[in-house]
Scaffold this motif. Structure first.
Motif, PDB file in Angstrom:
ATOM      1  N   GLY A 146       0.817  -1.196   0.000  1.00 34.45           N
ATOM      2  CA  GLY A 146       0.000   0.000   0.000  1.00 34.45           C
ATOM      3  C   GLY A 146       0.854   1.250   0.000  1.00 34.45           C
ATOM      4  N   ARG A 176     -11.919  -3.766   0.863  1.00 38.61           N
ATOM      5  CA  ARG A 176     -11.487  -2.428   1.223  1.00 38.61           C
ATOM      6  C   ARG A 176     -12.557  -1.754   2.063  1.00 38.61           C
ATOM      7  N   ARG A 222     -17.347  -2.499   4.802  1.00 39.32           N
ATOM      8  CA  ARG A 222     -16.283  -3.215   4.126  1.00 39.32           C
ATOM      9  C   ARG A 222     -16.811  -3.786   2.814  1.00 39.32           C
ATOM     10  N   THR A 250      -9.493   5.033  -2.638  1.00 45.79           N
ATOM     11  CA  THR A 250      -8.831   5.268  -1.364  1.00 45.79           C
ATOM     12  C   THR A 250      -9.538   4.503  -0.249  1.00 45.79           C
ATOM     13  N   MET A 286      -8.605   1.403   3.285  1.00 44.71           N
ATOM     14  CA  MET A 286      -7.760   0.378   3.852  1.00 44.71           C
ATOM     15  C   MET A 286      -8.100  -0.924   3.139  1.00 44.71           C
ATOM     16  N   TYR A 287      -7.094  -1.602   2.621  1.00 39.46           N
ATOM     17  CA  TYR A 287      -7.297  -2.840   1.884  1.00 39.46           C
ATOM     18  C   TYR A 287      -6.886  -4.033   2.725  1.00 39.46           C
ATOM     19  N   TYR A 288      -7.749  -5.044   2.749  1.00 36.15           N
ATOM     20  CA  TYR A 288      -7.533  -6.233   3.558  1.00 36.15           C
ATOM     21  C   TYR A 288      -7.503  -7.490   2.702  1.00 36.15           C
ATOM     22  N   GLY A 343      -4.399  -5.258   7.158  1.00 36.15           N
ATOM     23  CA  GLY A 343      -4.736  -4.181   6.248  1.00 36.15           C
ATOM     24  C   GLY A 343      -3.541  -3.357   5.825  1.00 36.15           C
ATOM     25  N   THR A 344      -3.647  -2.752   4.652  1.00 37.30           N
ATOM     26  CA  THR A 344      -2.650  -1.834   4.143  1.00 37.30           C
ATOM     27  C   THR A 344      -3.365  -0.659   3.496  1.00 37.30           C
ATOM     28  N   GLN A 345      -2.915   0.544   3.800  1.00 35.92           N
ATOM     29  CA  GLN A 345      -3.608   1.743   3.361  1.00 35.92           C
ATOM     30  C   GLN A 345      -3.253   2.097   1.925  1.00 35.92           C
ATOM     31  N   THR A 361      -3.986   5.264  -0.701  1.00 38.69           N
ATOM     32  CA  THR A 361      -4.484   6.620  -0.828  1.00 38.69           C
ATOM     33  C   THR A 361      -4.222   7.122  -2.243  1.00 38.69           C
TER      34      THR A 361
END
Length: 126
Positions: free
Chosen positions: A9, A38, A45, A91, A93-95, A119-121, A123
């Motif tokens: 991310g 996300r 979610r 944009t 948070m991706y899980y 999770g990884t952000q 943007t």
């Protein structure tokens, strides 16, 4: 017992690309279904993409079709999400998630997954 760790991310300009990675560990027989979700602030979610580990069949939410690609590296027990032509609305948070699903589903639903990464952000700015 399944463990998942996301990476890749970051921040990118609209129209750019990112590649998310999800490393997995634990018994492979506990899951046959991998997905990416996300969640943006104040929103539910959302399932983004999913794939069956046995045959590689994939499923995408309409908003990312043609832009995102989910793939797997079976030797590395990893799953990836290649995101191209990114938009500000991506944009979130991706899980990464893992589960077991014996049905041919039409939607990517959180209830079909039992294990989740931290999770990884992502943007995307305009």
């Amino acid at each position: 017992q399944v463990q998942l760790v996301e990476s890749g991310g970051g921040s990118v300009q609209a129209g750019g690309s990112l590649r998310l990675s999800c490393s997995t560990s634990g018994p492979t027989y506990t899951r046959n279904y991998m997905g990416w979700f996300r969640q943006a602030p104040g929103q539910e979610r959302e399932g983004v993409a999913a794939t069956y580990t046995g045959n590689g069949r994939t499923l995408y939410t309409d908003s990312v079709k043609g832009r995102f690609t989910i793939s797997q590296d079976y030797a590395k027990n990893a799953v990836y999400l290649q995101m191209n032509s990114l938009k500000p609305e991506d944009t979130a948070m991706y899980y990464c998630a893992a589960g077991w699903n014996t049905q041919w589903v039409l939607s990517i639903l959180p209830g079909d997954f039992s294990d989740w990464g931290q999770g990884t952000q992502v943007t995307v700015s305009s």
